[in-house]
Enzyme design. Structure first.
Site, PDB file in Angstrom:
ATOM      1  N   GLY A 124       0.763  15.610  17.499  1.00 43.86           N
ATOM      2  CA  GLY A 124      -0.034  15.966  16.317  1.00 43.86           C
ATOM      3  C   GLY A 124       0.501  15.405  15.019  1.00 43.86           C
ATOM      4  O   GLY A 124      -0.075  15.636  13.951  1.00 43.86           O
ATOM      5  N   ARG A 237      12.714  -0.786   9.800  1.00 43.80           N
ATOM      6  CA  ARG A 237      11.519  -1.575   9.459  1.00 43.80           C
ATOM      7  C   ARG A 237      11.864  -3.062   9.306  1.00 43.80           C
ATOM      8  O   ARG A 237      11.087  -3.926   9.700  1.00 43.80           O
ATOM      9  CB  ARG A 237      10.880  -1.015   8.182  1.00 43.80           C
ATOM     10  CG  ARG A 237      10.167   0.267   8.458  1.00 43.80           C
ATOM     11  CD  ARG A 237       9.698   1.032   7.258  1.00 43.80           C
ATOM     12  NE  ARG A 237       9.013   2.242   7.741  1.00 43.80           N
ATOM     13  CZ  ARG A 237       8.701   3.276   6.991  1.00 43.80           C
ATOM     14  NH1 ARG A 237       8.994   3.291   5.702  1.00 43.80           N
ATOM     15  NH2 ARG A 237       8.080   4.317   7.515  1.00 43.80           N
ATOM     16  N   GLU A 357       7.198   2.500  13.689  1.00 43.26           N
ATOM     17  CA  GLU A 357       8.063   2.706  12.504  1.00 43.26           C
ATOM     18  C   GLU A 357       7.250   2.746  11.216  1.00 43.26           C
ATOM     19  O   GLU A 357       7.628   2.171  10.192  1.00 43.26           O
ATOM     20  CB  GLU A 357       9.193   1.666  12.475  1.00 43.26           C
ATOM     21  CG  GLU A 357      10.000   1.803  13.762  1.00 43.26           C
ATOM     22  CD  GLU A 357      11.448   1.376  13.696  1.00 43.26           C
ATOM     23  OE1 GLU A 357      11.964   1.168  12.590  1.00 43.26           O
ATOM     24  OE2 GLU A 357      12.056   1.291  14.769  1.00 43.26           O
TER      25      GLU A 357
HETATM   26  C1  LIG Z   1       5.142   1.638  21.909  1.00 38.20           C
HETATM   27  C2  LIG Z   1       5.461   2.684  20.892  1.00 38.20           C
HETATM   28  C3  LIG Z   1       6.771   3.047  20.672  1.00 38.20           C
HETATM   29  C4  LIG Z   1       7.076   4.063  19.766  1.00 38.20           C
HETATM   30  N1  LIG Z   1       8.370   4.455  19.615  1.00 38.20           N
HETATM   31  C5  LIG Z   1       8.663   5.549  18.860  1.00 38.20           C
HETATM   32  C6  LIG Z   1       9.981   6.073  18.819  1.00 38.20           C
HETATM   33  O1  LIG Z   1      10.907   5.540  19.432  1.00 38.20           O
HETATM   34  N2  LIG Z   1      10.191   7.196  18.085  1.00 38.20           N
HETATM   35  C7  LIG Z   1       9.207   7.837  17.392  1.00 38.20           C
HETATM   36  O2  LIG Z   1       9.482   8.841  16.747  1.00 38.20           O
HETATM   37  N3  LIG Z   1       7.933   7.348  17.398  1.00 38.20           N
HETATM   38  C8  LIG Z   1       7.638   6.238  18.139  1.00 38.20           C
HETATM   39  N4  LIG Z   1       6.355   5.747  18.185  1.00 38.20           N
HETATM   40  C9  LIG Z   1       5.297   6.452  17.454  1.00 38.20           C
HETATM   41  C10 LIG Z   1       4.802   5.668  16.240  1.00 38.20           C
HETATM   42  O3  LIG Z   1       5.762   5.706  15.236  1.00 38.20           O
HETATM   43  C11 LIG Z   1       3.451   6.288  15.827  1.00 38.20           C
HETATM   44  O4  LIG Z   1       2.510   5.934  16.812  1.00 38.20           O
HETATM   45  C12 LIG Z   1       3.016   5.802  14.466  1.00 38.20           C
HETATM   46  O5  LIG Z   1       3.832   6.334  13.460  1.00 38.20           O
HETATM   47  C13 LIG Z   1       1.570   6.201  14.163  1.00 38.20           C
HETATM   48  O6  LIG Z   1       1.330   7.542  14.415  1.00 38.20           O
HETATM   49  P1  LIG Z   1       0.049   7.985  15.284  1.00 38.20           P
HETATM   50  O7  LIG Z   1       0.081   7.189  16.540  1.00 38.20           O
HETATM   51  O8  LIG Z   1       0.056   9.454  15.401  1.00 38.20           O
HETATM   52  O9  LIG Z   1      -1.198   7.507  14.471  1.00 38.20           O
HETATM   53  P2  LIG Z   1      -1.937   8.339  13.312  1.00 38.20           P
HETATM   54  O10 LIG Z   1      -0.946   8.832  12.331  1.00 38.20           O
HETATM   55  O11 LIG Z   1      -2.862   9.310  13.925  1.00 38.20           O
HETATM   56  O12 LIG Z   1      -2.765   7.163  12.615  1.00 38.20           O
HETATM   57  C14 LIG Z   1      -4.034   6.726  13.117  1.00 38.20           C
HETATM   58  C15 LIG Z   1      -4.575   5.710  12.122  1.00 38.20           C
HETATM   59  O13 LIG Z   1      -4.747   6.337  10.840  1.00 38.20           O
HETATM   60  C16 LIG Z   1      -4.045   5.586   9.855  1.00 38.20           C
HETATM   61  N5  LIG Z   1      -3.532   6.501   8.815  1.00 38.20           N
HETATM   62  C17 LIG Z   1      -2.869   7.672   8.981  1.00 38.20           C
HETATM   63  N6  LIG Z   1      -2.526   8.184   7.804  1.00 38.20           N
HETATM   64  C18 LIG Z   1      -2.950   7.308   6.863  1.00 38.20           C
HETATM   65  C19 LIG Z   1      -2.886   7.266   5.432  1.00 38.20           C
HETATM   66  N7  LIG Z   1      -2.280   8.211   4.711  1.00 38.20           N
HETATM   67  N8  LIG Z   1      -3.455   6.207   4.796  1.00 38.20           N
HETATM   68  C20 LIG Z   1      -4.061   5.218   5.511  1.00 38.20           C
HETATM   69  N9  LIG Z   1      -4.147   5.214   6.851  1.00 38.20           N
HETATM   70  C21 LIG Z   1      -3.602   6.241   7.512  1.00 38.20           C
HETATM   71  C22 LIG Z   1      -2.920   4.895  10.594  1.00 38.20           C
HETATM   72  O14 LIG Z   1      -2.450   3.760   9.895  1.00 38.20           O
HETATM   73  C23 LIG Z   1      -3.626   4.533  11.891  1.00 38.20           C
HETATM   74  O15 LIG Z   1      -4.353   3.348  11.712  1.00 38.20           O
HETATM   75  C24 LIG Z   1       6.036   4.705  19.051  1.00 38.20           C
HETATM   76  C25 LIG Z   1       4.708   4.295  19.258  1.00 38.20           C
HETATM   77  C26 LIG Z   1       4.407   3.322  20.166  1.00 38.20           C
HETATM   78  C27 LIG Z   1       2.975   2.939  20.382  1.00 38.20           C
END
Ligand SMILES: Cc1cc2nc3c(=O)[nH]c(=O)nc-3n(C[C@H](O)[C@H](O)[C@H](O)COP(=O)(O)OP(=O)(O)OC[C@H]3O[C@@H](n4cnc5c(N)ncnc54)[C@H](O)[C@@H]3O)c2cc1C
Length: 375
Positions: A124, A237, A357
């Site tokens: 979430g 990053r 990230e």
């Molecule tokens: C292969 C992989 C490895 C990963 N490894 C790690 C890890 O090691 N540790 C860890 O903690 N996490 C990890 N992640 C998680 C990753 O950091 C998140 O997927 C990422 O931060 C986006 O979060 P979300 O997937 O919940 O997307 P959401 O936050 O639901 O975003 C969905 C869309 O909405 C957009 N959005 C959201 N908020 C805004 C805003 N304020 N303004 C404009 N656009 C917005 C986003 O850019 C995106 O396009 C990993 C993810 C993947 C796919």
């Protein structure tokens, strides 16, 4: 590049050609991570490059680390990201941990004997990471963790996890960071994700069910966890930017080579100006991305906290990488869409760099926030 950086690049090039390239297609298809490759890279000093030699690191800077990661990523973005995240965890422990934590956890991580993982995201709360719900309730001698983490790079193969959990009220101030060891009671892995790319790097969910973590594993202090996480992410990053540059460089060299070999209309397709212009743009954009990564890395090395530039470097390099790899597939025509040529894999490996990230939308949010502050 200075002499040391040239030497590191040449050493890594030879290592990756002989140890990674022979298995790359098989391991991509079978999602097979080889611990021995990671450990050999560790033995060569590449798994803790920016950490002080006092804890077994190489004591080098982010400028050197980024050059090494770019070279590894030309061959395998998955090994590059495993090293990048593990080094980010080490950076967090070195910067925010106490002496006992450094002595206990860093040597095994810097030597590449074990892998580190960073656990912030939850189902979430991705972009809005401070909304995380995993709890850490105080109990005698430590904390009881309950909840789950999503998309954790290296989950299952890592041994040392830095986990952000809620010890206080809502928002960033209620978050604390802990070092959690694989194998302790109440700590388990959920499903392994089926991903588009980064096939060799496992990504899994992590579950905490009444998981006791001793108080000596709290990093810094209660309520400091979000700052600890962000403190790791700036450097993370920049390293993601350098991985993007490695993928772009490989896609460009594959495109030049293929276009000089492939004949259409009785000549190499390289002769067509339409393709020459594409490759000229790929090369120019890659150099621009490299300069941003280099600048951010050199500021990190100078002890600054260049958050805006770190976001810019990640944003530019990963957007360039997506464009360059997509164009590389185009230059290869039909075979570019098949697994017969590496550009198909490079394009799949590029996409996630725009998401991890902090998505590239979030990087723009960070940059805009700085612009407002500077005004
Ligand atoms: C292969 C992989 C490895 C990963 N490894 C790690 C890890 O090691 N540790 C860890 O903690 N996490 C990890 N992640 C998680 C990753 O950091 C998140 O997927 C990422 O931060 C986006 O979060 P979300 O997937 O919940 O997307 P959401 O936050 O639901 O975003 C969905 C869309 O909405 C957009 N959005 C959201 N908020 C805004 C805003 N304020 N303004 C404009 N656009 C917005 C986003 O850019 C995106 O396009 C990993 C993810 C993947 C796919």
């Amino acid at each position: 590049m200075n002499e040391l950086q040239k030497e590191l690049t040449s050493q890594l090039q030879k290592f990756c050609q002989s140890k990674i390239e022979p298995h790359i297609e098989h391991d991509d298809a079978n999602e097979n991570f080889r611990m021995e490759i990671f450990q050999e890279l560790g033995a060569l000093g590449f798994c803790g490059m920016t950490i002080s030699d006092q804890y077994g690191g190489a004591g080098l800077g982010y400028s050197d680390f980024c050059i090494a990661l770019e070279e590894i990523a030309k061959h395998s973005p998955s090994y590059a990201v495993t090293i990048s995240v593990s080094t980010m965890v080490q950076g967090i422990i070195e910067k925010f941990g106490n002496e006992d934590q450094k002595q206990k956890y860093l040597p095994a991580l810097t030597s590449g004997q074990v892998i580190g993982a960073f656990c912030l995201s939850e189902s979430g709360s991705g972009s809005d990471a401070k909304a995380l719900k995993t709890t850490a309730k105080r109990t005698e001698g430590g904390y009881i963790l309950n909840g789950s983490k999503m998309w954790i790079t290296s989950a299952g193969i890592a041994k040392t996890y830095v986990v952000m959990a809620r010890t206080g009220g809502e928002g960033a101030g209620g978050v604390s960071a802990f070092i959690v060891e694989d194998g302790i009671e109440g700590f388990s892995y959920g499903k392994k994700e089926k991903k588009m790319g980064w096939k060799v790097s496992p990504t899994r969910e992590i579950l905490f069910q009444n998981c006791f973590v001793p108080e000596e594993n709290l990093i810094k202090a209660e309520g400091e966890g979000f700052k600890v996480a962000l403190g790791g992410l700036d450097a993370g990053r920049v390293t993601i930017g350098s991985i993007a540059n490695g993928i772009s460089a490989r896609a460009l060299s594959e495109s030049v080579r293929y276009s000089l070999e492939r004949q259409q209309f009785d000549q190499p397709i390289f002769n067509f100006q339409g393709l020459q212009f594409m490759m000229a743009d790929m090369a120019t954009e890659l150099e621009a991305a490299r300069l941003l990564v280099e600048k951010a890395a050199s500021l990190l090395d100078a002890g600054e906290v260049p958050s805006k530039l770190c976001s810019m470097a990640k944003l530019k390099a990963t957007d360039v990488c997506m464009k360059v790899t997509t164009d590389a597939v185009q230059i290869h025509g039909g075979v570019g869409y098949t697994a017969e040529y590496p550009v198909e894999r490079l394009m799949r490996d590029a996409k996630v760099l725009q998401i991890v990230e902090g998505t590239n939308q979030i990087q723009r949010v960070v940059i805009a926030r700085h612009l407002k502050k500077e005004n």
